[in-house]
Motif scaffolding. Structure first.
Motif, mmCIF file in Angstrom:
data_model
loop_
_atom_site.group_PDB
_atom_site.id
_atom_site.type_symbol
_atom_site.label_atom_id
_atom_site.label_comp_id
_atom_site.label_asym_id
_atom_site.label_seq_id
_atom_site.Cartn_x
_atom_site.Cartn_y
_atom_site.Cartn_z
ATOM 1 N N TYR A 210 0.851 -1.198 0.000
ATOM 2 C CA TYR A 210 0.000 0.000 0.000
ATOM 3 C C TYR A 210 0.880 1.239 0.000
ATOM 4 N N GLU A 215 -2.308 6.598 -2.103
ATOM 5 C CA GLU A 215 -3.540 6.053 -1.549
ATOM 6 C C GLU A 215 -4.085 4.919 -2.420
ATOM 7 N N GLU A 216 -3.154 4.107 -2.916
ATOM 8 C CA GLU A 216 -3.512 2.944 -3.736
ATOM 9 C C GLU A 216 -2.678 1.760 -3.290
ATOM 10 N N GLY A 217 -3.194 0.551 -3.560
ATOM 11 C CA GLY A 217 -2.477 -0.642 -3.146
ATOM 12 C C GLY A 217 -2.556 -1.739 -4.179
ATOM 13 N N SER A 239 -4.223 -4.161 -8.954
ATOM 14 C CA SER A 239 -3.853 -2.880 -8.370
ATOM 15 C C SER A 239 -5.069 -1.968 -8.359
ATOM 16 N N ASN A 243 0.441 3.623 -8.501
ATOM 17 C CA ASN A 243 1.202 3.824 -7.278
ATOM 18 C C ASN A 243 2.679 3.517 -7.535
#
Length: 331
Positions: A210, A215-217, A239, A243
């Motif tokens: 993460y 703010e993405e994982g 995904s 990121n």
């Protein structure tokens, strides 16, 4: 002069000479005791004790030379020679808090261009105490994918990081905190982890990461198993958005999800042939698929020849071919 006088004179002369020699006698200094390098077998093969210490040192490295060829999306083709050199130093020693280790890997790559890119760089450098590591590390995300050259999902797996891992015979788990400052302005962090379990001939692995700034994982699952004369691998990855961890594929941008499979066929004791297939979909909905064939031949201990041919077919552009021929010497 009579015989008696001659004998007395000779004895006196001998006494004088003997005294002089005794006074001038040179006494050779004893040599300093030598400490020979001792083999250290406590941590595996290749280690030896650093003289005067109880620290074990292992030195290794690799030189990889080859030619890469490819066809761009407009149909043009090109080739390029490339050489990569690595030198690694690893130390280990026992202590009251567990095994203390260090690892340093220096790397340089040259592509044969006029300007060159042979700057020697620090590829990895970390301290380990038991399952704890801190430093510049190629993390667990580097293991995502199959034993082929055509897969693509992870953008970068090398960070300044702090990690902890626990492993038993059939189970392993790890968690790390990464410095992502290279991708953003200011100090930013991300987290990643993995878990792996081996059941019989199959190993199942799950990765996750993460990016707090983006703010993405991402999440990745893979199963690998020994089947027949080879090993089969199947993985899928997803995904949530662009990121620092996830790669971008040609023409489709940041990858949203991918699935891939490969089978490493042990054709002979020295020859391994690995066909593979992969599919990608980008965050914008554009997709692509590819296939490849990798051949590796172990010429001798520490010397390997390899070659691959890969095909790539994006949804909105022309298809293309690429590959390489390499010779790798490791020690």
């Amino acid at each position: 002069m009579n015989i008696k006088s001659l004998l007395l004179g000779s004895a006196a002369a001998l006494a004088v000479v003997s005294g002089a020699q005794a006074a001038d006698a040179i006494v050779a200094a004893e040599p300093e005791p030598m400490e020979y390098v001792r083999v250290c077998d406590a941590f595996g093969t290749g280690y030896f004790y650093i003289p005067g210490t109880e620290t074990c040192l292992k030195i290794g490295g690799e030189i990889r030379a080859g030619v890469s060829f490819g066809e761009d999306l407009s149909g043009g083709s090109s080739w390029q020679s490339n050489v990569r050199a690595r030198l690694a130093f690893e130390t280990k020693s026992d202590s009251e808090i567990g095994t203390i280790g260090t690892y340093i890997r220096i790397q340089s790559t040259n592509t044969g261009e006029v300007s060159g890119d042979s700057t020697v760089g620090l590829d990895q450098a970390y301290i380990s105490v038991g399952g704890f590591r801190v430093g510049k590390i190629t993390t667990w995300l580097d293991d995502v994918g199959t034993a082929s050259e055509g897969d693509a999902f992870i953008n970068d797996a090398n960070f300044n990081t702090v990690t902890y891992a626990y492993a038993s015979d059939a189970f392993a788990i790890g968690l790390g905190v990464d410095d992502l400052s290279a991708y953003y302005v200011g100090s930013k962090i991300g987290v990643q982890g993995y878990a792996s379990a081996t059941l019989g001939v199959a190993t199942m692995t799950l990765w996750g990461a993460y990016d707090f700034e983006g703010e993405e994982g991402l999440v990745v699952g893979e199963i690998a198993a020994d089947l027949g004369p080879g090993a089969f691998e199947l993985y899928g990855a997803y995904s949530t958005g662009a990121n620092a961890y996830v790669a971008s594929a040609r023409t489709i941008g940041a990858i949203e999800w991918t699935v891939g499979a490969a089978y490493a066929l042990k054709a002979t004791e020295k020859l391994t042939i690995t066909p593979s297939v992969n599919y990608w979909e980008g965050q914008t909905g554009i997709d692509a698929w590819g296939a490849g064939l990798l051949a590796e031949y172990q010429l001798a201990s520490g010397l390997k020849a390899s070659a691959t041919v890969d095909y790539y077919d994006p949804d909105t552009a022309n298809d293309s071919w690429s590959g390489f021929v390499r010779l790798t010497r490791s020690f």
